[in-house]
Design a protein around this motif. Structure first.
Motif, PDB file in Angstrom:
ATOM      1  N   GLY A  16      13.321  -4.526  13.783  1.00  0.00           N
ATOM      2  CA  GLY A  16      13.794  -5.102  12.534  1.00  0.00           C
ATOM      3  C   GLY A  16      13.151  -4.474  11.314  1.00  0.00           C
ATOM      4  N   SER A  17      13.513  -5.021  10.161  1.00  0.00           N
ATOM      5  CA  SER A  17      13.035  -4.485   8.889  1.00  0.00           C
ATOM      6  C   SER A  17      12.510  -5.607   8.003  1.00  0.00           C
ATOM      7  CB  SER A  17      14.159  -3.765   8.150  1.00  0.00           C
ATOM      8  OG  SER A  17      14.631  -2.659   8.879  1.00  0.00           O
ATOM      9  N   LEU A  18      11.577  -5.243   7.155  1.00  0.00           N
ATOM     10  CA  LEU A  18      11.076  -6.121   6.096  1.00  0.00           C
ATOM     11  C   LEU A  18      10.789  -5.268   4.878  1.00  0.00           C
ATOM     12  CD1 LEU A  18       8.437  -8.429   7.887  1.00  0.00           C
ATOM     13  CD2 LEU A  18      10.619  -9.158   6.917  1.00  0.00           C
ATOM     14  N   ARG A  19      10.891  -5.895   3.709  1.00  0.00           N
ATOM     15  CA  ARG A  19      10.453  -5.232   2.499  1.00  0.00           C
ATOM     16  C   ARG A  19       9.382  -6.081   1.836  1.00  0.00           C
ATOM     17  NH1 ARG A  19      13.533  -3.608  -3.126  1.00  0.00           N
ATOM     18  NH2 ARG A  19      13.418  -5.865  -3.460  1.00  0.00           N
ATOM     19  N   LEU A  20       8.208  -5.502   1.716  1.00  0.00           N
ATOM     20  CA  LEU A  20       7.107  -6.176   1.048  1.00  0.00           C
ATOM     21  C   LEU A  20       7.131  -5.837  -0.440  1.00  0.00           C
ATOM     22  CD1 LEU A  20       4.177  -5.546   3.555  1.00  0.00           C
ATOM     23  CD2 LEU A  20       5.921  -7.351   3.580  1.00  0.00           C
ATOM     24  N   SER A  21       6.746  -6.807  -1.244  1.00  0.00           N
ATOM     25  CA  SER A  21       6.638  -6.605  -2.681  1.00  0.00           C
ATOM     26  C   SER A  21       5.220  -6.909  -3.134  1.00  0.00           C
ATOM     27  CB  SER A  21       7.603  -7.520  -3.435  1.00  0.00           C
ATOM     28  OG  SER A  21       8.942  -7.257  -3.083  1.00  0.00           O
ATOM     29  N   CYS A  22       4.796  -6.205  -4.156  1.00  0.00           N
ATOM     30  CA  CYS A  22       3.483  -6.436  -4.752  1.00  0.00           C
ATOM     31  C   CYS A  22       3.701  -6.497  -6.258  1.00  0.00           C
ATOM     32  CB  CYS A  22       2.534  -5.314  -4.376  1.00  0.00           C
ATOM     33  SG  CYS A  22       0.942  -5.351  -5.225  1.00  0.00           S
ATOM     34  N   ALA A  23       3.713  -7.709  -6.778  1.00  0.00           N
ATOM     35  CA  ALA A  23       3.984  -7.906  -8.196  1.00  0.00           C
ATOM     36  C   ALA A  23       2.679  -7.941  -8.979  1.00  0.00           C
ATOM     37  CB  ALA A  23       4.746  -9.204  -8.397  1.00  0.00           C
ATOM     38  N   ALA A  24       2.630  -7.182 -10.056  1.00  0.00           N
ATOM     39  CA  ALA A  24       1.454  -7.153 -10.921  1.00  0.00           C
ATOM     40  C   ALA A  24       1.647  -8.092 -12.102  1.00  0.00           C
ATOM     41  CB  ALA A  24       1.205  -5.741 -11.410  1.00  0.00           C
ATOM     42  N   SER A  25       0.571  -8.726 -12.525  1.00  0.00           N
ATOM     43  CA  SER A  25       0.643  -9.691 -13.631  1.00  0.00           C
ATOM     44  C   SER A  25       0.733  -9.017 -14.985  1.00  0.00           C
ATOM     45  CB  SER A  25      -0.574 -10.621 -13.596  1.00  0.00           C
ATOM     46  OG  SER A  25      -1.770  -9.873 -13.748  1.00  0.00           O
ATOM     47  N   GLY A  26       0.485  -7.701 -15.011  1.00  0.00           N
ATOM     48  CA  GLY A  26       0.562  -6.941 -16.242  1.00  0.00           C
ATOM     49  C   GLY A  26       1.004  -5.517 -15.966  1.00  0.00           C
ATOM     50  N   SER A  27       0.886  -4.703 -16.970  1.00  0.00           N
ATOM     51  CA  SER A  27       1.330  -3.314 -16.837  1.00  0.00           C
ATOM     52  C   SER A  27       0.483  -2.553 -15.828  1.00  0.00           C
ATOM     53  CB  SER A  27       1.250  -2.621 -18.184  1.00  0.00           C
ATOM     54  OG  SER A  27       1.522  -1.239 -18.035  1.00  0.00           O
ATOM     55  N   THR A  28       1.154  -1.724 -15.044  1.00  0.00           N
ATOM     56  CA  THR A  28       0.460  -0.847 -14.104  1.00  0.00           C
ATOM     57  C   THR A  28       0.575   0.610 -14.535  1.00  0.00           C
ATOM     58  OG1 THR A  28       2.434  -0.764 -12.711  1.00  0.00           O
ATOM     59  CG2 THR A  28       0.764  -2.408 -12.145  1.00  0.00           C
ATOM     60  N   SER A  29       0.887   0.841 -15.783  1.00  0.00           N
ATOM     61  CA  SER A  29       1.078   2.215 -16.266  1.00  0.00           C
ATOM     62  C   SER A  29      -0.199   3.028 -16.185  1.00  0.00           C
ATOM     63  CB  SER A  29       1.607   2.195 -17.701  1.00  0.00           C
ATOM     64  OG  SER A  29       0.668   1.565 -18.555  1.00  0.00           O
ATOM     65  N   GLY A  30      -1.342   2.362 -16.145  1.00  0.00           N
ATOM     66  CA  GLY A  30      -2.612   3.075 -16.080  1.00  0.00           C
ATOM     67  C   GLY A  30      -3.138   3.287 -14.671  1.00  0.00           C
ATOM     68  N   PHE A  31      -2.223   3.308 -13.704  1.00  0.00           N
ATOM     69  CA  PHE A  31      -2.690   3.458 -12.333  1.00  0.00           C
ATOM     70  C   PHE A  31      -2.990   4.900 -11.997  1.00  0.00           C
ATOM     71  CE2 PHE A  31       0.522   5.328  -9.471  1.00  0.00           C
ATOM     72  CZ  PHE A  31       1.598   5.472 -10.350  1.00  0.00           C
ATOM     73  N   TYR A  32      -3.868   5.105 -11.029  1.00  0.00           N
ATOM     74  CA  TYR A  32      -4.154   6.419 -10.460  1.00  0.00           C
ATOM     75  C   TYR A  32      -3.416   6.563  -9.133  1.00  0.00           C
ATOM     76  CZ  TYR A  32      -6.722  10.412  -8.640  1.00  0.00           C
ATOM     77  OH  TYR A  32      -7.053  11.628  -8.105  1.00  0.00           O
ATOM     78  N   THR A  33      -3.619   5.597  -8.257  1.00  0.00           N
ATOM     79  CA  THR A  33      -2.827   5.482  -7.038  1.00  0.00           C
ATOM     80  C   THR A  33      -2.484   4.017  -6.805  1.00  0.00           C
ATOM     81  OG1 THR A  33      -4.681   5.204  -5.508  1.00  0.00           O
ATOM     82  CG2 THR A  33      -3.958   7.456  -5.938  1.00  0.00           C
ATOM     83  N   MET A  34      -1.384   3.803  -6.126  1.00  0.00           N
ATOM     84  CA  MET A  34      -1.000   2.474  -5.662  1.00  0.00           C
ATOM     85  C   MET A  34      -0.830   2.575  -4.150  1.00  0.00           C
ATOM     86  SD  MET A  34       1.705   1.494  -8.686  1.00  0.00           S
ATOM     87  CE  MET A  34       1.552  -0.286  -8.560  1.00  0.00           C
ATOM     88  N   ASN A  35      -1.356   1.594  -3.434  1.00  0.00           N
ATOM     89  CA  ASN A  35      -1.482   1.736  -1.986  1.00  0.00           C
ATOM     90  C   ASN A  35      -1.122   0.450  -1.257  1.00  0.00           C
ATOM     91  OD1 ASN A  35      -3.245   4.373  -2.142  1.00  0.00           O
ATOM     92  ND2 ASN A  35      -4.258   2.882  -3.460  1.00  0.00           N
ATOM     93  N   TRP A  36      -0.711   0.633  -0.027  1.00  0.00           N
ATOM     94  CA  TRP A  36      -0.575  -0.471   0.933  1.00  0.00           C
ATOM     95  C   TRP A  36      -1.562  -0.236   2.071  1.00  0.00           C
ATOM     96  CZ3 TRP A  36       2.051  -4.884   0.262  1.00  0.00           C
ATOM     97  CH2 TRP A  36       3.067  -4.917  -0.686  1.00  0.00           C
ATOM     98  N   HIS A  37      -2.256  -1.304   2.425  1.00  0.00           N
ATOM     99  CA  HIS A  37      -3.176  -1.294   3.554  1.00  0.00           C
ATOM    100  C   HIS A  37      -2.744  -2.399   4.512  1.00  0.00           C
ATOM    101  CE1 HIS A  37      -6.387   0.914   1.184  1.00  0.00           C
ATOM    102  NE2 HIS A  37      -5.612   0.444   0.221  1.00  0.00           N
TER     103      HIS A  37
END
Length: 116
Positions: A16-37
């Motif tokens: 089967g399939s799932l889609r996980l979401s990770c919602a940020a409370s503010g801007s993520t424009s200043g990210f270097y990397t975004m990751n799933w663990h």
């Protein structure tokens, strides 16, 4: 400080399939990397997927070809599309953001259970 909140976990059958979401409370424009663990019971947390600021992606060998990491800039949300799920994918999944200015933010995790 930006807070992260995962959602989308649940119980799914093998294949089967799932889609996980990770919602940020503010801007993520200043990210270097975004990751799933993920962390399975009795095991160390492992890095599953990375999205870099340049837009490149990297995956653990165990999920390559099955998982896809992506980002919706307008919604400040990170996703993990998981297809062809296997029982060994069962774990708590966490998102994190590494910031350009330093520091790291983590979500609280969402449980994914794949039944055989």
């Amino acid at each position: 400080q930006v807070q992260l909140a995962e959602s989308g976990g649940g119980l799914v059958q093998t294949g089967g399939s799932l889609r996980l979401s990770c919602a940020a409370s503010g801007s993520t424009s200043g990210f270097y990397t975004m990751n799933w663990h993920r962390q399975a019971p009795g095991k160390q947390r492992e890095l599953v997927a990375t999205l870099t600021r340049r837009g490149s992606t990297n995956y653990a060998d165990s999920v390559k070809g099955r998982f896809t990491i992506s980002r919706d800039n307008a919604k400040n949300t990170l996703y993990l599309q998981m297809n062809s799920l296997k029982p060994e994918d069962t774990a708590v999944y966490f998102c994190n953001v590494d910031w350009l200015v330093g520091g790291r933010s983590w979500g609280q995790g969402t449980q994914v259970t794949v039944s055989s």
